[in-house]
Enzyme design. Structure first.
Site, PDB file in Angstrom:
ATOM      1  N   THR A   1      37.521  46.584  37.583  1.00  0.00           N
ATOM      2  CA  THR A   1      37.029  47.910  37.920  1.00  0.00           C
ATOM      3  C   THR A   1      38.005  49.065  37.977  1.00  0.00           C
ATOM      4  O   THR A   1      38.152  49.756  37.000  1.00  0.00           O
ATOM      5  CB  THR A   1      36.213  47.842  39.206  1.00  0.00           C
ATOM      6  OG1 THR A   1      36.951  47.164  40.185  1.00  0.00           O
ATOM      7  CG2 THR A   1      34.927  47.118  38.983  1.00  0.00           C
TER       8      THR A   1
ATOM      9  N   LYS B   1      45.205  43.562  38.906  1.00  0.00           N
ATOM     10  CA  LYS B   1      44.966  44.288  37.665  1.00  0.00           C
ATOM     11  C   LYS B   1      46.094  45.247  37.314  1.00  0.00           C
ATOM     12  O   LYS B   1      45.996  45.997  36.358  1.00  0.00           O
ATOM     13  CB  LYS B   1      43.652  45.059  37.779  1.00  0.00           C
ATOM     14  CG  LYS B   1      42.478  44.161  38.090  1.00  0.00           C
ATOM     15  CD  LYS B   1      41.279  44.978  38.466  1.00  0.00           C
ATOM     16  CE  LYS B   1      40.249  44.119  39.143  1.00  0.00           C
ATOM     17  NZ  LYS B   1      39.175  44.901  39.698  1.00  0.00           N
TER      18      LYS B   1
ATOM     19  N   SER C   1      35.212  51.601  36.429  1.00  0.00           N
ATOM     20  CA  SER C   1      33.909  52.064  36.908  1.00  0.00           C
ATOM     21  C   SER C   1      34.018  52.993  38.104  1.00  0.00           C
ATOM     22  O   SER C   1      33.206  53.886  38.274  1.00  0.00           O
ATOM     23  CB  SER C   1      33.016  50.872  37.243  1.00  0.00           C
ATOM     24  OG  SER C   1      33.632  50.064  38.214  1.00  0.00           O
TER      25      SER C   1
END
Length: 176
Positions: free
Chosen positions: A5, A38, A129
Site C-alpha cells: 500500500t 516495503k 493506495s
C-alpha cells in the site's frame, strides 16, 4: 491480487526519510500480513527505495533498479531513467504493476511503468493506495511545522492509516 500500500518520502537540504506501512491485502477484504517491509536501504546504505503495487512485480522492479544503480555508479537519476526506459519497452516488464520511490541525499524520484521519472518540486512524494492521503499530510506538516523529515513521514503515514483501508499503522521509517 495482493496490494502493497503506502510509501511516503520527504527530502530537505541534508536529510531524506522514507516510511512504509506493513499491510498486505489480498483482494478487497482480507489482510494477510501486517508486518511487510516495503522500504529498504540499498547501494551501501546510500539510497532508499520504496515500492507499492503488486508485491512480486515490486520486487522484480527493485532488483532491476539495483542493477541499473550499480551500472551507473550510484547515480540515481541515471539509473531511474534507464529503468523507466527499460520498463516501458520490455514486453514482460511493461506488464508489471508497481510504482517506486527512490531517494538519496541529492534527489527524490518517483518511477512508474509508463516511463515517467518524476522529481517532486517540494521534496515530498507518496505512492500507493494511501499515497494521496500521506502526500497531503506530509505537505501540510512540512509547510506548517519544524518537524524533521523522519517525523513528517511517520505522522503522514499515521494519517493515511486512519483513512485508507489498505494502510496500517505498523510503520517502518528509514533515513539518510
Amino acid at each position: 491480487m495482493f496490494k502493497a500500500t503506502t510509501i511516503v518520502a520527504v527530502k530537505n537540504e541534508n536529510k531524506v526519510a522514507m516510511a512504509g506501512d506493513g499491510q498486505v491485502t489480498f483482494g478487497e477484504s482480507a489482510i494477510i500480513k501486517n508486518t511487510a517491509k516495503k522500504i529498504r536501504k540499498i547501494y551501501n546504505d546510500s539510497v532508499l527505495i520504496g515500492f507499492a503495487g503488486s508485491v512480486a512485480d515490486a520486487f522484480t522492479l527493485s532488483e532491476k533498479f539495483e542493477e541499473k544503480l550499480e551500472q551507473s555508479n550510484g547515480n540515481i537519476k541515471k539509473a531511474a531513467i534507464e529503468l523507466a526506459s527499460h520498463w516501458r519497452s520490455d514486453k514482460i516488464l511493461r506488464r508489471l504493476e508497481a510504482l517506486m520511490i527512490v531517494a538519496n541525499k541529492d534527489a527524490l524520484l518517483i518511477i512508474s511503468g509508463n516511463g515517467e521519472v518524476i522529481e517532486p518540486d517540494d521534496g515530498v512524494a507518496a505512492i500507493g493506495s494511501g499515497g494521496m492521503y500521506a502526500l497531503a499530510a506530509a505537505r501540510a506538516l512540512r509547510r506548517n511545522t519544524n518537524l524533521q523529515p523522519e517525523e513528517i513521514v511517520k505522522e503522514a503515514l499515521k494519517v493515511a492509516s486512519e483513512i485508507c483501508v489498505y494502510t496500517n499503522d505498523n510503520i517502518v521509517v528509514e533515513t539518510l
